[in-house]
Design a protein around this motif. Structure first.
Motif, mmCIF file in Angstrom:
data_model
loop_
_atom_site.group_PDB
_atom_site.id
_atom_site.type_symbol
_atom_site.label_atom_id
_atom_site.label_comp_id
_atom_site.label_asym_id
_atom_site.label_seq_id
_atom_site.Cartn_x
_atom_site.Cartn_y
_atom_site.Cartn_z
ATOM 1 N N GLN A 81 0.857 -1.182 0.000
ATOM 2 C CA GLN A 81 0.000 0.000 0.000
ATOM 3 C C GLN A 81 0.892 1.231 0.000
ATOM 4 N N MET A 82 0.735 2.067 -1.004
ATOM 5 C CA MET A 82 1.590 3.240 -1.165
ATOM 6 C C MET A 82 0.726 4.487 -1.069
ATOM 7 N N ASN A 83 0.963 5.260 -0.050
ATOM 8 C CA ASN A 83 0.228 6.504 0.173
ATOM 9 C C ASN A 83 1.161 7.692 0.012
ATOM 10 N N SER A 84 0.576 8.855 -0.164
ATOM 11 C CA SER A 84 1.346 10.099 -0.284
ATOM 12 C C SER A 84 2.480 9.947 -1.290
ATOM 13 N N LEU A 85 2.133 9.448 -2.439
ATOM 14 C CA LEU A 85 3.158 9.183 -3.450
ATOM 15 C C LEU A 85 3.831 10.464 -3.915
#
Length: 124
Positions: A81-85
């Motif tokens: 899960q990748m947030n604030s890319l």
């Protein structure tokens, strides 16, 4: 023979989120260390995150607090899960498996199987 199939990459704007998936064939998934690496154009492959067979989770400093690795052994799948890319997250992301005895989670040579990669592009 274990095979890995990644999915979930795409093109997004900075600040957005993506979730990568890596599905593994085979019956011994829970006994493997799983990891994500990435490679940007002109750069070497670098460690992103790992989820060990013992349940430990490890992250590169550049993604701590933004990315979360998880695994579902019942589905033979590991997720990222990748947030604030950020634009600097742009790369091809690879799933990797270590089926053998432990070594450093942070280096690519630890892992003996690799997926085909999925492109993640983050624009500013």
């Amino acid at each position: 023979q274990v095979q890995l199939v990644e999915s979930g990459g795409g093109s997004v704007q900075a600040g957005a989120s993506l979730r990568l998936s890596c599905a593994a064939s085979g019956r011994a998934f829970s006994s493997y260390d799983m990891a994500w690496f990435r490679q940007a154009p002109g750069k070497e492959r670098e460690f992103v995150a790992a989820f060990s067979r013992g349940g430990g989770m490890y992250y590169a400093d550049s993604v701590k607090g933004r990315f979360t690795i998880s695994r579902d052994n019942a589905k033979n799948t590991v997720y990222l899960q990748m947030n604030s890319l950020k634009p600097e997250d742009t790369a091809v992301y690879y799933c990797a498996v270590n089926r053998y005895s432990g070594s450093s989670y942070y280096v690519a040579r630890t892992y003996d199987l690799w997926g085909q990669g999925t492109q993640v592009t983050v624009s500013s």
